[in-house]
Design an enzyme around this catalytic site. Structure first.
Site, PDB file in Angstrom:
ATOM      1  N   HIS A 162       0.871  -1.177   0.000  1.00 17.82           N
ATOM      2  CA  HIS A 162       0.000   0.000   0.000  1.00 17.82           C
ATOM      3  C   HIS A 162       0.915   1.237   0.000  1.00 17.82           C
ATOM      4  CE1 HIS A 162      -2.779   2.974   1.822  1.00 17.82           C
ATOM      5  NE2 HIS A 162      -3.757   2.197   1.404  1.00 17.82           N
TER       6      HIS A 162
ATOM      7  N   ASP B  54       3.064  -4.354   8.142  1.00 19.09           N
ATOM      8  CA  ASP B  54       1.848  -3.582   7.917  1.00 19.09           C
ATOM      9  C   ASP B  54       0.684  -4.550   8.110  1.00 19.09           C
ATOM     10  OD1 ASP B  54      -0.440  -2.520   6.862  1.00 19.09           O
ATOM     11  OD2 ASP B  54       0.501  -1.722   5.048  1.00 19.09           O
TER      12      ASP B  54
ATOM     13  N   LYS C 250     -10.629  -0.604  10.333  1.00 17.96           N
ATOM     14  CA  LYS C 250     -10.805  -1.774   9.474  1.00 17.96           C
ATOM     15  C   LYS C 250     -11.211  -2.999  10.281  1.00 17.96           C
ATOM     16  CE  LYS C 250      -7.287  -0.203   6.188  1.00 17.96           C
ATOM     17  NZ  LYS C 250      -8.024   0.269   5.020  1.00 17.96           N
TER      18      LYS C 250
HETATM   19  N1  7TS Z   1      -1.810  -0.878   4.536  1.00 17.92           N
HETATM   20  C1  7TS Z   1      -2.728  -1.646   3.929  1.00 17.92           C
HETATM   21  C2  7TS Z   1      -2.363  -3.034   3.528  1.00 17.92           C
HETATM   22  C3  7TS Z   1      -4.007  -1.125   3.714  1.00 17.92           C
HETATM   23  O1  7TS Z   1      -4.919  -1.896   3.121  1.00 17.92           O
HETATM   24  C4  7TS Z   1      -4.310   0.193   4.108  1.00 17.92           C
HETATM   25  C5  7TS Z   1      -5.650   0.826   3.818  1.00 17.92           C
HETATM   26  C6  7TS Z   1      -3.317   0.927   4.762  1.00 17.92           C
HETATM   27  C7  7TS Z   1      -2.081   0.369   4.939  1.00 17.92           C
HETATM   28  C8  7TS Z   1      -3.564   2.307   5.261  1.00 17.92           C
HETATM   29  O2  7TS Z   1      -4.461   2.269   6.313  1.00 17.92           O
HETATM   30  P1  7TS Z   1      -4.941   3.640   6.971  1.00 17.92           P
HETATM   31  O3  7TS Z   1      -5.917   3.214   7.991  1.00 17.92           O
HETATM   32  O4  7TS Z   1      -3.727   4.278   7.535  1.00 17.92           O
HETATM   33  O5  7TS Z   1      -5.534   4.434   5.869  1.00 17.92           O
HETATM   34  N2  7TS Z   1      -6.296   0.302   2.696  1.00 17.92           N
HETATM   35  C9  7TS Z   1      -7.341   0.861   2.046  1.00 17.92           C
HETATM   36  C10 7TS Z   1      -7.933   0.261   0.943  1.00 17.92           C
HETATM   37  O6  7TS Z   1      -7.600  -0.817   0.495  1.00 17.92           O
HETATM   38  N3  7TS Z   1      -8.913   1.066   0.492  1.00 17.92           N
HETATM   39  O7  7TS Z   1      -8.990   2.132   1.281  1.00 17.92           O
HETATM   40  C11 7TS Z   1      -8.004   2.014   2.249  1.00 17.92           C
END
Ligand code: 7TS
Length: 407
Positions: A123, A200, A226
């Site tokens: 990501h 991650d 999530k």
């Molecule tokens: N790493 C992974 C594998 C993720 O899926 C996401 C968010 C993040 C990091 C970042 O998470 P955050 O809470 O800091 O934003 N993934 C997604 C997605 O797949 N669609 O929207 C957010």
């Protein structure tokens, strides 16, 4: 096995309809999960009964708020089997957790020429902080390749390790391919080569039984939103020996023991990394989310998602022109990214939305991965503990409708 009907009753949003009277079919839990009433109520209760700032007051409300905030940390620490709640730092999300490591640990320990190993399926939040450090410090970046069927090439990884990287940072589970990477093996290999490992866990902690000590992860990052919790809060797990040696990330109130006009002494763990008034209600909601998932059981959740994913892949494969990305159901979590021949993923998502079906279209913050597969975007359906086969069927019917509309 889960009582899905009962579980769905915990999520008020699953009852709602879209403006054109369609029931919401929520297939976008990888972006953010829905929230059960238990989490919503825990946050409401805090605001109704106990709202006060934490760590600073002796009055009843301040003590209650502090107890709730710290109690949640204890349960989050147990949820991932951390040795101590001192090893769990509240952050805003996975992104901030990774940035914390990049600013505090990496800027202290890495110099020009030092190698950080990432993967091609990351990501953006596990890419850009390292690009920034590369520009600033001249560190080097290498990437474990992704094979055609969406797995990490561990032979290529072993070859990269001969170059003695300082850090290996990778997603436990891909948000596009759904691949569940062999985290324990990747970490063991990193340690044997003298590197630390940052995981991650944005997609793994919500869906799998994660034990940071069994994995022997040095750092582990995840987001509450999530995993049935609220937005605005996440966590960084770090081994206490590492966190103790790291300088603070942000400076301000709460992260200090003592401040003089010209100096300060940093607070002990975990407060050293939590400057300013934190997301108190959100931390309490995070704790309630962990309680909720734990009561249902992570193994039960994973088993249910496996069943739905297996069914979804099977049904999607039947549709002429659908191309699925990622490995088979035995190597992945509840994510199905696909393209429909000749139709743009955004059009697919938009037409499905007319029937209340929520899927995501785009590069899902993993542009390099899409580039690797030679496509700009995919449509992505994703599943969680409340997803049903009936919803998969509606998705499949919807896709046939999309095909018909595009001739
Ligand atoms: N790493 C992974 C594998 C993720 O899926 C996401 C968010 C993040 C990091 C970042 O998470 P955050 O809470 O800091 O934003 N993934 C997604 C997605 O797949 N669609 O929207 C957010």
């Amino acid at each position: 096995m889960l009582n899905i009907e009962q579980i769905r009753k915990d999520f008020p949003i699953l009852e709602r309809e879209t403006s054109n009277g369609k029931r919401v079919i929520y297939l976008d839990s990888t972006a953010t999960s829905q929230k059960p009433i238990q989490v919503i109520e825990a946050m409401n209760d805090y605001y109704r009964r106990s709202n006060a700032n934490i760590h600073r007051g002796v009055h009843t409300l301040a003590e209650e708020a502090t107890t709730l905030y710290e109690g949640a940390r204890e349960r989050i620490a147990k949820f991932i089997n951390a040795a101590s709640s001192r090893e769990v730092i509240y952050t805003r999300n996975t992104t901030e957790s990774i940035n914390l490591v990049a600013y505090s640990w990496a800027r202290t320990n890495l110099k020009a020429g030092d190698l950080v190993v990432l993967t091609e399926m990351e990501h953006h939040s596990n890419l850009v902080p390292w690009h920034m450090l590369q520009a600033e410090r001249g560190i080097e970046l290498e990437f474990i390749p992704v094979t055609e069927n969406g797995l990490l090439d561990l032979t290529a990884y072993a070859a990269l390790l001969t170059r003695s990287p300082k850090l290996v940072s990778f997603a436990h589970m891909s948000n596009v391919l759904g691949t569940i990477n062999p985290a324990r093996e990747i970490i063991r290999m990193a340690h044997e080569a003298g590197a630390l490992a940052l995981v991650d866990g944005a997609q793994s902690v919500p869906h799998l039984n994660v034990d940071v000590r069994e994995l022997d992860a040095d750092f582990y990052a995840f987001s509450a939103h999530k995993m049935c919790g609220p937005t605005g809060i996440g966590a960084l797990y770090g081994k206490s020996s590492l966190l103790e040696a790291m300088p603070p990330f942000l400076g301000g109130g709460d992260m200090i023991k003592e401040v003089k006009l010209r100096s300060f002494r940093a607070n002990s763990l975990p407060h050293k990394f939590e400057a300013g008034t934190p997301a108190i209600a959100e931390a309490i909601g995070f704790g309630a989310a962990v309680d909720y998932l734990k009561a249902i059981g992570m193994d039960n959740i994973a088993a249910h998602e496996h069943e739905i994913t297996e069914y979804a892949l099977e049904r999607l494969e039947e549709i002429p022109g659908v191309k699925l990305f990622g490995p088979d159901a035995n190597h992945k979590g509840g994510v199905a990214a696909f393209t429909l021949e000749g139709i743009h993923p955004h059009d697919v998502a938009q037409i499905l939305d007319q029937d209340g079906i929520a899927v995501r279209a785009g590069h899902h913050c993993a542009q390099p991965l899409h580039e690797k597969f030679g496509i700009p975007a995919t449509s992505r359906a994703s599943f969680y503990l409340y997803s049903t086969k009936d919803e998969v069927d509606l998705l499949v019917n919807g896709l046939y409708k999309v095909k018909k509309m595009f001739g």
